[in-house]
Design an enzyme around this catalytic site. Structure first.
Site, short mmCIF file in Angstrom:
data_model
loop_
_atom_site.label_atom_id
_atom_site.label_comp_id
_atom_site.label_asym_id
_atom_site.label_seq_id
_atom_site.Cartn_x
_atom_site.Cartn_y
_atom_site.Cartn_z
N ASP A 13 0.81 -1.23 0.00
CA ASP A 13 0.00 0.00 0.00
C ASP A 13 0.84 1.27 0.00
O ASP A 13 0.46 2.28 0.60
CB ASP A 13 -0.97 0.03 1.21
CG ASP A 13 -1.76 -1.24 1.33
OD1 ASP A 13 -2.17 -1.76 0.28
OD2 ASP A 13 -1.94 -1.74 2.46
N LYS A 16 2.21 2.26 -5.14
CA LYS A 16 2.97 1.81 -6.32
C LYS A 16 2.18 2.04 -7.61
O LYS A 16 2.75 2.32 -8.64
CB LYS A 16 3.31 0.31 -6.18
CG LYS A 16 4.22 -0.01 -5.01
CD LYS A 16 4.50 -1.48 -4.90
CE LYS A 16 3.33 -2.31 -4.43
NZ LYS A 16 2.87 -2.08 -3.06
N GLY A 40 -4.06 -4.47 -4.45
CA GLY A 40 -5.10 -3.56 -4.92
C GLY A 40 -4.47 -2.21 -5.19
O GLY A 40 -3.99 -1.57 -4.27
N HIS A 41 -4.43 -1.83 -6.45
CA HIS A 41 -3.85 -0.53 -6.80
C HIS A 41 -4.97 0.43 -7.16
O HIS A 41 -5.78 0.11 -8.03
CB HIS A 41 -2.92 -0.67 -8.01
CG HIS A 41 -1.65 -1.40 -7.71
ND1 HIS A 41 -0.79 -1.81 -8.68
CD2 HIS A 41 -1.10 -1.76 -6.54
CE1 HIS A 41 0.23 -2.42 -8.12
NE2 HIS A 41 0.06 -2.40 -6.82
N GLN A 220 2.53 -5.93 -3.21
CA GLN A 220 2.85 -5.97 -1.77
C GLN A 220 4.15 -5.20 -1.48
O GLN A 220 4.43 -4.24 -2.19
CB GLN A 220 2.94 -7.42 -1.27
CG GLN A 220 1.59 -8.12 -1.13
CD GLN A 220 1.07 -8.70 -2.41
OE1 GLN A 220 1.79 -9.31 -3.17
NE2 GLN A 220 -0.21 -8.54 -2.68
N LEU A 330 3.07 12.41 0.10
CA LEU A 330 3.59 13.50 0.94
C LEU A 330 2.47 14.44 1.36
O LEU A 330 2.48 14.98 2.46
CB LEU A 330 4.62 14.30 0.14
CG LEU A 330 6.08 13.96 0.33
CD1 LEU A 330 6.93 14.89 -0.49
CD2 LEU A 330 6.50 14.01 1.80
P1 IMP Z 1 -2.53 -12.78 1.88
O1 IMP Z 1 -1.51 -12.28 0.91
O2 IMP Z 1 -3.94 -12.50 1.45
O3 IMP Z 1 -2.31 -14.21 2.25
O4 IMP Z 1 -2.33 -11.96 3.25
C1 IMP Z 1 -1.17 -12.08 4.05
C2 IMP Z 1 -0.81 -10.75 4.69
O5 IMP Z 1 -0.37 -9.85 3.68
C3 IMP Z 1 -1.99 -10.06 5.37
O6 IMP Z 1 -1.51 -9.37 6.51
C4 IMP Z 1 -2.47 -9.07 4.33
O7 IMP Z 1 -3.14 -7.98 4.90
C5 IMP Z 1 -1.15 -8.66 3.69
N1 IMP Z 1 -1.30 -8.20 2.31
C6 IMP Z 1 -1.45 -8.95 1.20
N2 IMP Z 1 -1.54 -8.16 0.11
C7 IMP Z 1 -1.43 -6.91 0.53
C8 IMP Z 1 -1.40 -5.64 -0.14
O8 IMP Z 1 -1.51 -5.53 -1.36
N3 IMP Z 1 -1.26 -4.55 0.67
C9 IMP Z 1 -1.11 -4.65 2.01
N4 IMP Z 1 -1.12 -5.79 2.67
C10 IMP Z 1 -1.28 -6.92 1.95
#
Ligand code: IMP
Length: 423
Positions: A13, A16, A40-41, A220, A330
């Site tokens: 988050d 990107k 999620g972008h 991520q 920022l």
């Molecule tokens: P999973 O990838 O759905 O298995 O989640 C594993 C961990 O990664 C959890 O804490 C999610 O909230 C975090 N996570 C996965 N994808 C994202 C992302 O795009 N942004 C922020 N956190 C993420």
């Protein structure tokens, strides 16, 4: 910038999508290489506002080839929806290509994700429940179905049946899918997606020989990397720069630039108890959350908010080898009288922790060492150069460079494409 990698430096988050949207305007190829629909972008541009999960934000450069690489786990239903939504807003997906080696998320992966979370009880990870853990387990366990399996309908049904039965045996009474209904759904996705599926690595090798510009978009962030992140509270794929090669088929020697995207503060989503050393006190965190709309693009969950963690950024820089940084959001810090940046950690006993002593699995209990800097009131309307930024913002950015020991090349100070400075 012939081949450039974009990497999140924090817990995802970082913004990107905006950086990819901006840089991809100059690119010939844009490639997503890891993660899945857990990402999620949010992108705002002339076509409108989009929340993308699988298709690269580079799709908005309609001249570029947009690739979903082998390292991405694809939920066919989500990909279909995304393509339909893009087309509905006049964004063509004619140049979209999906790797035949990308793994497929099936309905039982999603069911299993939820069940495994329940089983963990108070140790739950707080996953996005998109089936990420189970699909990547099947991948390394060699049980997975891949996009290339769509190419032959008969083989697809056979492989789906095997996967179905395996999941049914594993899940017993909790498994309530009808094979015929799932097959019907999968075949309808197949007919919509078939034309996009190819062997994408050879397209990229040719692009490299032709000296084309390639942008590799990571999902991520470094702290969610399955090896180097805050294990076990991480995602199930690799998120560091090395995975750009593994997830696309581009050899390491062809990577030229690695840009680390840094949000001007830190956020984290997941289960509550996960360590977050620079988390702000609740009132301040909630002020920032509302101002910056820090809610998950995939799950809508409120994100925990904290000060910028320069120590973890230095760690991310070591593991990724950033050639430059892009600072985002920022503008969300505007109006704070004082800002803090964490420059290191101490133990409870007051001993400073070195990077070599840092254990990301045991961040609990570490005490951040803070630098305090003055905040800024506003950005001038036509901020075009670094020197147009408020003096306090310049100081904040200089401090980041100093702590991370990587130069800043891009600065984003608003959601729109034009609110970006190149240094
Ligand atoms: P999973 O990838 O759905 O298995 O989640 C594993 C961990 O990664 C959890 O804490 C999610 O909230 C975090 N996570 C996965 N994808 C994202 C992302 O795009 N942004 C922020 N956190 C993420």
């Amino acid at each position: 910038m012939p081949t450039t990698v974009i990497i999140g430096t924090q817990w995802g988050d970082e913004g990107k999508g905006k950086v990819v949207d901006y840089l991809s305007q100059k690119m010939d190829f844009v490639v997503r290489f890891n993660g899945g629909p857990n990402a999620g972008h949010t992108v705002i541009n002339d076509y409108g506002e989009f929340k993308l999960h699988l298709v690269s934000a580079g799709i908005f450069n309609q001249k570029a080839i947009s690739i979903i690489g082998n390292g991405v786990a694809i939920d066919p239903e989500i990909l279909n929806e995304e393509i339909e939504n893009l087309r509905g807003k006049a964004v063509s997906c004619q140049n979209l290509k999906v790797s035949d080696k990308a793994h497929l998320i099936l309905p039982w992966h999603i069911l299993l994700d939820g069940l495994q979370e329940k089983e963990r009880g108070t140790n739950e990870i707080g996953t996005t429940k998109r089936g990420i853990g189970p699909v990547f387990s099947d991948k390394v366990g060699r049980f997975g179905l891949r996009a290339g399996d769509f190419l032959d309908e008969k083989e697809l049904s056979e492989k789906l049946f095997l996967s179905y039965n395996r999941a049914k045996n594993l899940l017993g009474g909790k498994f309530n899918f009808s094979f015929d209904a799932i097959l019907k759904k999968i075949l309808s996705h197949r007919s919509n997606l078939l034309s996009y599926i190819v062997q994408t690595e050879s397209i990229l090798w040719e692009a490299i020989s032709d000296k084309k510009k390639i942008l590799l978009e990571g999902a991520q962030g470094a702290l969610l990397d399955v090896d180097f992140g805050t294990y076990p509270d991480v995602t199930s794929s690799a998120c560091i720069s090395a995975s750009a090669c593994q997830g696309s088929g581009i050899p390491p020697k062809e990577l030229n630039e690695i840009i680390g995207v840094v949000k001007a503060y830190t956020t984290r989503v997941g289960a509550k108890e996960q360590p977050f050393p620079t988390e702000m006190p609740p009132e301040l965190a909630s002020e920032l959350r509302e101002k910056a709309n820090e809610y998950g693009a995939t799950t809508g969950r409120p994100r925990r908010c904290g000060w910028l963690d320069g120590f973890l950024l230095r760690y991310a820089a070591k593991i990724n080898g950033f050639t430059s940084l892009a600072i985002t959001r920022l503008d969300s810090l505007t109006g704070f009288e004082k800002l803090k940046i964490c420059s290191g950690y101490k133990t409870k006993e007051g001993k400073t922790i070195s990077l070599a002593e840092l254990s990301l699995s045991q961040l609990k209990g570490v005490q951040p060492i803070y630098l305090e800097l003055p905040g800024w009131k506003e950005f001038s309307k036509d901020c075009k150069r670094f020197s147009d930024l408020p003096k306090e913002t310049q100081r904040y950015l200089n401090k980041i460079e100093e702590l991370v020991e990587v130069p800043i090349k891009l600065i984003s100070f608003g959601p729109e494409r034009k609110k970006m400075l190149e240094v």
